[in-house]
Design an enzyme around this catalytic site. Structure first.
Site, short mmCIF file in Angstrom:
data_model
loop_
_atom_site.label_atom_id
_atom_site.label_comp_id
_atom_site.label_asym_id
_atom_site.label_seq_id
_atom_site.Cartn_x
_atom_site.Cartn_y
_atom_site.Cartn_z
CG HIS A 16 -14.02 48.65 38.80
ND1 HIS A 16 -13.50 49.37 37.75
CD2 HIS A 16 -15.22 49.22 39.06
CE1 HIS A 16 -14.34 50.33 37.40
NE2 HIS A 16 -15.39 50.26 38.18
CG ASP A 120 -10.08 49.20 36.68
OD1 ASP A 120 -10.33 50.43 36.58
OD2 ASP A 120 -10.96 48.37 36.96
#
Length: 474
Positions: A16, A120
């Protein structure tokens, strides 16, 4: 000329984190008005996250900077509550750092002004906390657009029709969803959807995604046109396919890396099957022996990234074996010394880019999936965690770009109760992989590259996104 500052808050998971920073690089390269500050959170699950990578970005991109957040101690056994606890522990620190940025921007007319947040997907719950700064929040979704569609669909089933997803565990129910052309066997959903502990976190996260100003997705239109078109009915925030976002410059020149590349240089074109199961991928000794037997019986050349599981009960990344011979069948290394190579950590991008690689046995993490498409390397699916079973379904059934070794394999962290995939099945999958017709994959690989070029689909989308960010500045 308006100068805009974005604050990126990526999750402290290497896949990520790197994807988010690669997106930041793409955006600042596209528009000189943009500057980006990345808030780096480190936890016991990701100590010293990508330090060398961060240093390389700092040296080459002057308009990207990193702020390391204070350490917070969290209990890794929190499972579904882990990210909630992390955000709760960091909320005040995030506000403090952003307040400093705002003060900085007000100190001079030439300073970039805060224009928005890029969060995120796991950190969508922080939207409430950052709303007080009066700028929009965007989400960076690091998985497939089709998976975004699945999450919205399951959340709507739960909230509007009172469906309990935990009842789908091991069922043969197939869902027909707007984001997929094929019916989806719901048992291939992430394990979190079948968990009473995880579900409340999952649903809170998805509801928050709906509140975002826009959702950037690491995909491209030509790969997922069906899913992306399903978001155009006005019931979702704008979805921007901006990918494939890949870290293609991760070359490392240490001795181990050179040894791998030199070995590949001596193999015939498209002759080697590469096996790698991601940064968290490892197997029990029994399963390792079955993979070894399957490889040996297939007769194909191989490069195998073999990693040692963490100690029982510890949620840590696997490590390299000091002596892999201990877990391999007796004599295996001697018998396969002419055709195979066992490695630990793998420089994956460089390996997939090498002409000798003819197939990729993968855990189906989304970054690895996009890399297999980009480098035109056929994939055999062996998923483990998270949404990897769904990605395997996408590649095999929805896109027709991969073959299946397993699609519903699930790995428990402690290895207990894991299905053992037998050597015969592995051998059969490897043989099919190395004989696959690559024409369709070659075509989509070319489209993945064109998407990022001037006037390509993702290039155009990112331009629209940047314009939206600038237009929203008061």
């Amino acid at each position: 000329m308006k100068k805009a500052q974005l604050v990126f808050i990526p999750a402290p998971i290497i896949g990520h984190f790197v994807s988010a920073v690669e997106l930041a690089k793409l955006l600042v390269d596209r528009d000189e008005r943009l500057s980006i500050t990345v808030l780096v959170m480190e936890t016991s699950l990701s100590p010293n996250i990508a330090r060398s990578y961060i240093d390389s970005v700092i040296s080459a991109w002057s308009r990207i900077r990193f702020v390391h957040m204070p350490d917070v101690e969290l209990d890794p056994s929190l499972s579904g509550r882990f990210f909630i606890s992390l955000i709760e522990a960091q909320k005040s620190h995030v506000k403090e750092e952003v307040s400093k940025l705002v003060l900085e921007s007000e100190s001079g007319s030439d300073s970039p002004r805060l224009a928005g947040f890029v969060l995120d997907m796991f950190f969508a719950s922080i939207i409430d906390s950052v709303n007080e700064f009066g700028v929009p929040s965007y989400i960076f979704f690091t998985s497939a657009a089709s998976f975004l569609g699945l999450t919205f669909h399951i959340q709507a089933l739960h909230d509007e029709q009172k469906v309990d997803p935990t009842e789908f565990r091991n069922s043969d129910v197939e869902l027909v969803m707007p984001c997929l052309a094929s019916p989806f066997p719901v048992k291939l959903s992430p394990s979190s959807l079948f968990s009473k502990e995880w579900l409340p976190f999952f649903f809170r996260m998805i509801r928050r995604l709906r509140e975002a100003k826009g959702i950037m997705v690491n995909t491209f239109y030509e790969l997922e046109s069906h899913a992306l078109n399903s978001f155009s009915d006005g019931n979702f925030p704008p979805v921007y396919p901006v990918g494939p976002i890949l870290n293609l410059n991760s070359h490392e020149n240490h001795t181990h890396h050179k040894d791998i590349m030199q070995w590949l240089d001596h193999q015939p074109s498209s002759s080697v099957v590469y096996l790698c199961f991601g940064s968290m991928g490892s197997f029990s000794v029994e399963q390792v022996k079955e993979i070894a037997c399957g490889l040996e019986q297939s007769g194909h050349r191989f490069l195998w990234s073999l990693r040692q599981p963490p100690p029982d009960g510890k949620m840590e990344a696997p490590s390299d074996y000091v002596n892999p011979e201990e877990v391999l069948p007796e004599g295996f290394l001697d018998r396969t010394s002419e055709i195979g190579k066992i490695i630990g950590w793998a420089p994956q991008v460089d390996i997939l880019d090498h002409p000798s690689i003819g197939g990729f046995v993968s855990h189906c993490g989304w970054n690895s999936t996009l890399e297999s498409i980009w480098f035109d390397v056929p994939m055999a699916t062996w998923p483990m965690f998270a949404e990897q079973q769904f990605n395997a379904f996408l590649m095999v059934v929805e896109f027709g770009l991969a073959i299946e070794i397993k699609m519903n394999y699930r790995k428990a962290y402690n290895m207990d109760g894991c299905e053992i995939v037998r050597a015969e099945e592995i051998e059969k999958g490897i043989r099919a992989l190395m004989e696959i017709d690559r024409e369709k994959l070659k075509e989509i690989s070319e489209k993945s590259r064109k998407a990022l070029m001037k006037d390509g689909s993702s290039y155009t989308c990112s331009a629209r996104l940047i314009q939206d960010i600038i237009d929203n500045m008061a």
